[in-house]
Design a protein around this motif. Structure first.
Motif, PDB file in Angstrom:
ATOM      1  N   CYS A   1       0.832  -1.220   0.000  1.00 26.41           N
ATOM      2  CA  CYS A   1       0.000   0.000   0.000  1.00 26.41           C
ATOM      3  C   CYS A   1       0.863   1.266   0.000  1.00 26.41           C
ATOM      4  N   GLY A   2       0.207   2.390  -0.342  1.00 21.93           N
ATOM      5  CA  GLY A   2       0.904   3.684  -0.330  1.00 21.93           C
ATOM      6  C   GLY A   2       1.619   3.919  -1.648  1.00 21.93           C
ATOM      7  N   GLY A   3       2.701   4.695  -1.627  1.00 23.46           N
ATOM      8  CA  GLY A   3       3.462   4.962  -2.846  1.00 23.46           C
ATOM      9  C   GLY A   3       4.449   3.844  -3.114  1.00 23.46           C
TER      10      GLY A   3
ATOM     11  N   GLY B   1      -3.178  -2.652  -3.109  1.00 22.66           N
ATOM     12  CA  GLY B   1      -3.278  -2.213  -1.721  1.00 22.66           C
ATOM     13  C   GLY B   1      -4.552  -2.684  -1.051  1.00 22.66           C
ATOM     14  N   TYR B   2      -4.979  -1.935  -0.029  1.00 23.82           N
ATOM     15  CA  TYR B   2      -6.183  -2.332   0.720  1.00 23.82           C
ATOM     16  C   TYR B   2      -7.411  -2.399  -0.193  1.00 23.82           C
ATOM     17  N   ARG B   3      -7.369  -1.666  -1.318  1.00 23.69           N
ATOM     18  CA  ARG B   3      -8.486  -1.688  -2.275  1.00 23.69           C
ATOM     19  C   ARG B   3      -8.839  -3.121  -2.694  1.00 23.69           C
TER      20      ARG B   3
ATOM     21  N   SER C   1      -2.015   1.282  -3.865  1.00 29.69           N
ATOM     22  CA  SER C   1      -3.047   2.323  -3.951  1.00 29.69           C
ATOM     23  C   SER C   1      -3.062   3.112  -2.652  1.00 29.69           C
ATOM     24  N   ARG C   2      -3.685   4.274  -2.728  1.00 31.70           N
ATOM     25  CA  ARG C   2      -3.907   5.082  -1.528  1.00 31.70           C
ATOM     26  C   ARG C   2      -5.410   5.139  -1.276  1.00 31.70           C
ATOM     27  N   GLY C   3      -5.743   5.333  -0.021  1.00 30.81           N
ATOM     28  CA  GLY C   3      -7.121   5.645   0.355  1.00 30.81           C
ATOM     29  C   GLY C   3      -8.082   4.486   0.382  1.00 30.81           C
ATOM     30  N   GLY C   4      -9.254   4.802   0.919  1.00 34.45           N
ATOM     31  CA  GLY C   4     -10.391   3.885   0.849  1.00 34.45           C
ATOM     32  C   GLY C   4     -10.396   2.777   1.873  1.00 34.45           C
ATOM     33  N   GLY C   5     -11.586   2.212   2.076  1.00 34.97           N
ATOM     34  CA  GLY C   5     -11.712   0.984   2.848  1.00 34.97           C
ATOM     35  C   GLY C   5     -11.936   1.160   4.327  1.00 34.97           C
TER      36      GLY C   5
ATOM     37  N   LEU D   1       2.865  -4.407   3.507  1.00 39.96           N
ATOM     38  CA  LEU D   1       4.031  -3.572   3.191  1.00 39.96           C
ATOM     39  C   LEU D   1       3.542  -2.154   2.933  1.00 39.96           C
ATOM     40  N   GLY D   2       4.010  -1.200   3.727  1.00 41.68           N
ATOM     41  CA  GLY D   2       3.562   0.177   3.525  1.00 41.68           C
ATOM     42  C   GLY D   2       4.194   1.117   4.528  1.00 41.68           C
ATOM     43  N   GLY D   3       3.795   2.378   4.433  1.00 40.28           N
ATOM     44  CA  GLY D   3       4.343   3.405   5.304  1.00 40.28           C
ATOM     45  C   GLY D   3       3.477   3.646   6.530  1.00 40.28           C
ATOM     46  N   ASN D   4       3.571   4.868   7.064  1.00 40.85           N
ATOM     47  CA  ASN D   4       2.841   5.217   8.292  1.00 40.85           C
ATOM     48  C   ASN D   4       1.345   4.911   8.219  1.00 40.85           C
ATOM     49  N   GLY D   5       0.707   5.373   7.123  1.00 47.02           N
ATOM     50  CA  GLY D   5      -0.732   5.179   6.960  1.00 47.02           C
ATOM     51  C   GLY D   5      -1.089   3.705   6.903  1.00 47.02           C
ATOM     52  N   THR D   6      -0.315   2.979   6.122  1.00 43.90           N
ATOM     53  CA  THR D   6      -0.551   1.537   5.979  1.00 43.90           C
ATOM     54  C   THR D   6      -0.425   0.830   7.321  1.00 43.90           C
ATOM     55  N   HIS D   7       0.568   1.242   8.103  1.00 45.59           N
ATOM     56  CA  HIS D   7       0.762   0.628   9.420  1.00 45.59           C
ATOM     57  C   HIS D   7      -0.430   0.914  10.339  1.00 45.59           C
ATOM     58  N   ALA D   8      -0.949   2.153  10.265  1.00 45.44           N
ATOM     59  CA  ALA D   8      -2.123   2.489  11.077  1.00 45.44           C
ATOM     60  C   ALA D   8      -3.270   1.560  10.678  1.00 45.44           C
ATOM     61  N   GLY D   9      -3.423   1.357   9.367  1.00 47.79           N
ATOM     62  CA  GLY D   9      -4.463   0.460   8.864  1.00 47.79           C
ATOM     63  C   GLY D   9      -4.234  -0.967   9.349  1.00 47.79           C
ATOM     64  N   ALA D  10      -2.979  -1.430   9.280  1.00 41.66           N
ATOM     65  CA  ALA D  10      -2.658  -2.811   9.691  1.00 41.66           C
ATOM     66  C   ALA D  10      -2.924  -2.998  11.176  1.00 41.66           C
TER      67      ALA D  10
ATOM     68  N   LYS E   1       7.728   0.266   4.486  1.00 35.93           N
ATOM     69  CA  LYS E   1       8.126   0.661   3.131  1.00 35.93           C
ATOM     70  C   LYS E   1       8.005   2.172   3.012  1.00 35.93           C
ATOM     71  N   THR E   2       9.106   2.861   2.985  1.00 34.89           N
ATOM     72  CA  THR E   2       9.025   4.293   2.757  1.00 34.89           C
ATOM     73  C   THR E   2      10.372   4.838   2.329  1.00 34.89           C
ATOM     74  N   ILE E   3      10.417   5.408   1.130  1.00 40.85           N
ATOM     75  CA  ILE E   3      11.698   5.993   0.718  1.00 40.85           C
ATOM     76  C   ILE E   3      12.017   7.195   1.587  1.00 40.85           C
TER      77      ILE E   3
ATOM     78  N   ALA F   1      -6.129  10.751  -1.555  1.00 39.84           N
ATOM     79  CA  ALA F   1      -7.151   9.758  -1.171  1.00 39.84           C
ATOM     80  C   ALA F   1      -6.948   9.217   0.237  1.00 39.84           C
ATOM     81  N   SER F   2      -5.704   9.246   0.725  1.00 41.27           N
ATOM     82  CA  SER F   2      -5.435   8.717   2.068  1.00 41.27           C
ATOM     83  C   SER F   2      -5.509   9.783   3.142  1.00 41.27           C
ATOM     84  N   GLY F   3      -5.777  11.027   2.721  1.00 47.02           N
ATOM     85  CA  GLY F   3      -5.865  12.102   3.709  1.00 47.02           C
ATOM     86  C   GLY F   3      -4.571  12.853   3.905  1.00 47.02           C
TER      87      GLY F   3
HETATM   88  N1  LIG Z   1      -5.038   6.222  10.115  1.00 46.12           N
HETATM   89  C1  LIG Z   1      -5.332   5.249   9.257  1.00 46.12           C
HETATM   90  N2  LIG Z   1      -6.112   4.208   9.644  1.00 46.12           N
HETATM   91  C2  LIG Z   1      -6.403   3.210   8.780  1.00 46.12           C
HETATM   92  N3  LIG Z   1      -5.959   3.154   7.502  1.00 46.12           N
HETATM   93  C3  LIG Z   1      -5.188   4.155   7.072  1.00 46.12           C
HETATM   94  C4  LIG Z   1      -4.832   5.264   7.912  1.00 46.12           C
HETATM   95  N4  LIG Z   1      -4.056   6.114   7.195  1.00 46.12           N
HETATM   96  C5  LIG Z   1      -3.940   5.557   5.969  1.00 46.12           C
HETATM   97  N5  LIG Z   1      -4.603   4.393   5.896  1.00 46.12           N
HETATM   98  C6  LIG Z   1      -4.687   3.536   4.715  1.00 46.12           C
HETATM   99  O1  LIG Z   1      -3.392   3.023   4.423  1.00 46.12           O
HETATM  100  C7  LIG Z   1      -3.141   3.015   3.026  1.00 46.12           C
HETATM  101  C8  LIG Z   1      -1.876   3.741   2.704  1.00 46.12           C
HETATM  102  O2  LIG Z   1      -1.839   5.023   3.336  1.00 46.12           O
HETATM  103  P1  LIG Z   1      -0.984   6.222   2.714  1.00 46.12           P
HETATM  104  O3  LIG Z   1      -1.455   6.520   1.333  1.00 46.12           O
HETATM  105  O4  LIG Z   1      -0.955   7.316   3.700  1.00 46.12           O
HETATM  106  O5  LIG Z   1       0.454   5.608   2.477  1.00 46.12           O
HETATM  107  P2  LIG Z   1       1.588   5.204   3.501  1.00 46.12           P
HETATM  108  O6  LIG Z   1       1.384   3.829   3.981  1.00 46.12           O
HETATM  109  O7  LIG Z   1       1.732   6.244   4.567  1.00 46.12           O
HETATM  110  O8  LIG Z   1       2.833   5.173   2.532  1.00 46.12           O
HETATM  111  P3  LIG Z   1       3.662   6.417   1.944  1.00 46.12           P
HETATM  112  O9  LIG Z   1       4.939   6.423   2.715  1.00 46.12           O
HETATM  113  O10 LIG Z   1       3.861   6.072   0.521  1.00 46.12           O
HETATM  114  O11 LIG Z   1       2.835   7.650   2.140  1.00 46.12           O
HETATM  115  C9  LIG Z   1      -4.363   3.653   2.366  1.00 46.12           C
HETATM  116  O12 LIG Z   1      -5.135   2.638   1.768  1.00 46.12           O
HETATM  117  C10 LIG Z   1      -5.084   4.344   3.498  1.00 46.12           C
HETATM  118  O13 LIG Z   1      -6.484   4.334   3.331  1.00 46.12           O
END
Ligand SMILES: Nc1ncnc2c1ncn2[C@@H]1O[C@H](COP(=O)(O)OP(=O)(O)OP(=O)(O)O)[C@@H](O)[C@H]1O
Ligand SMILES: O=P(O)(O)OC[C@H]1O[C@](O)(CO)[C@@H](O)[C@@H]1O
Ligand SMILES: [Mg+2]
Length: 404
Positions: free
Chosen positions: A51-53, A83-85, A116-120, A140-149, A170-172, A287-289
């Protein structure tokens, strides 16, 4: 050789002054295979999601997770597309993953599974896990993905579902707390060298040449910092953590004028999140905020041009934005090794019965971290750190901090 469950990795070789210091209350387990496994391999249905970039090395991690699961004897492995999509979009189908299928995927960048970003909603994702019978999830993902996981892990726990949720950061941008570094970062820094080198060559070859390179880094300037340090050709490195002024006697523009008069050319490296305060906020979110940022690279280029026109000094300004080129590439050797070990340890962690954890490098040791502690806030460059001072010593830049 097995790892004992009581083995711990020391998070920091420092003495914590207060229990609220970052990492002070965090327990970090030593990663690796345990003698006792928590689930029989024939009972496992494993899924991998990215997920994410993009980030160099995603395919290396996917490949290694599949290889390691296979070694444990797991036959049922699927990839979740985009991604989560992929959990809630019925038009998308899982991808069956075998060692044969993933054999060569590390030879190219991107993610075999898509991102992908966002949704779900978490509950929909957990419904989907339940429906598909997935009991081991690698995220595999960054901060947002981890919050989701972490939310998925909590929901599985609440529903008393026996699902191991294990992340690989996963984050450059390298913006995950408490870890030495995340995979893809080294490759991104290395890929950025081509852009900085080109900016330098263009600037040196032009009469009064100025090169501006914009690199990724929404909130954290590690890529710009390390790329500048590695290059040795950057005269000013601008990062989100250190506000700078453009105009006035201690501003960047006057300094560039000084460089043009003294050395004939200059190179500026700007992280995308730097100088956002100089432009009106866009106010929109992806899409992810995540906030959509203003393009300070383009703005800086324009400001430099205007300044030199107003000063009556010719300047040849070249702007390079290699944004996606530094992350859509194949991992370099050191990242490939990191990915391989992280992928193996993610599987060992799941078989050891860990859930709600993420795998990372800590004081050169591979370790399991609880998710909430590593995403409490994004890791950022500390402007008073020795590394930032090494960077500005190497560029030779003065202090551009706005003065009251
Ligand atoms: N606080 C949150 N709680 C649950 N799911 C989240 C949260 N923030 C983001 N997500 C979900 O995690 C996925 C990835 O989030 P995001 O686009 O922010 O990328 P990321 O994991 O932070 O990676 P990157 O380093 O590329 O930004 C998206 O599908 C998004 O909906
Ligand atoms: O254009 P995209 O895919 O949203 O990704 C850009 C973002 O990716 C990041 O590198 C995080 O992975 C940010 O620094 C950057 O803003
Ligand atoms: Mg993010």
């Amino acid at each position: 050789m097995y790892v004992h469950n009581d083995d711990r990795v020391l998070l920091k070789v420092i003495e914590y002054v207060s229990p609220t210091s970052a990492g002070a209350d965090c327990e970090v387990w030593r990663a690796g295979p345990r003698k006792k496994i928590y689930i029989r391999p024939e009972e496992v249905k494993a899924a991998i999601v990215t997920c994410g970039g993009l980030c160099p090395g995603l395919n290396d991690v996917i490949r290694q997770i599949v290889f390691t699961l296979d070694k444990y004897g797991v036959k049922n492995i699927v990839g979740i597309p985009y991604g989560y999509r992929g959990f809630f979009d019925d038009s998308l189908s899982d991808i069956n993953l075998t060692t044969h299928y993933v054999q060569n995927i590390h030879l190219s960048g991107g993610s075999l599974l898509g991102v992908s970003r966002g949704g779900g909603q978490t509950s929909d994702i957990v419904d989907s896990l339940e429906k598909r019978g997935i009991n081991m999830l690698f995220v595999l993902g960054g901060n947002g993905t981890h919050a989701g996981a972490n939310a998925i892990h909590d929901e599985c726990w609440r529903r008393k579902m026996k699902v191991m949720v294990v992340c690989v950061p996963k984050t450059i941008d390298n913006d995950i707390l408490l870890m030495d570094k995340t995979f893809g970062f080294d490759t991104a820094v290395e890929a950025a060298q081509r852009a900085i080198s080109a900016a330098y060559i263009e600037a040196r070859s032009a009469y009064h040449g100025i090169g501006v390179v914009k690199l990724m880094g929404r909130q954290s300037g590690f890529i710009a910092q390390y790329a500048s340090l590695a290059s040795g050709h950057v005269n000013a490195c601008l990062i989100p953590e250190v506000p700078f002024t453009l105009h006035g006697p201690n501003g960047l523009l006057v300094y560039l004028e000084h460089l043009i008069h003294t050395q004939g050319s200059a190179v500026v490296c700007i992280a995308e999140g730097a100088g956002q305060e100089l432009l009106p906020p866009k106010g929109s979110k992806d899409a992810s905020g995540n906030p959509v940022l203003s393009d300070t690279g383009v703005y800086l280029q324009q400001q430099i041009k205007n300044h030199f026109i107003a000063a009556g000094t010719p300047a040849d300004v070249k702007y390079i934005d290699p944004t996606y080129m530094i992350r859509a590439c194949q991992a370099n050797s050191s990242d490939s090794i990191l990915c391989t070990v992280l992928g193996q340890n993610a599987v060992h962690g799941a078989f050891a019965g860990f859930s709600g954890i993420t795998v990372g490098l800590c004081n050169t040791h591979y370790a399991y971290f609880p998710i909430p502690q590593v995403i409490d806030h994004p890791r950022r460059v500390d402007p008073s750190s020795r590394m930032w001072h090494r960077c500005i010593t190497s560029t030779g830049q003065p202090d551009f901090t706005p003065r009251a």
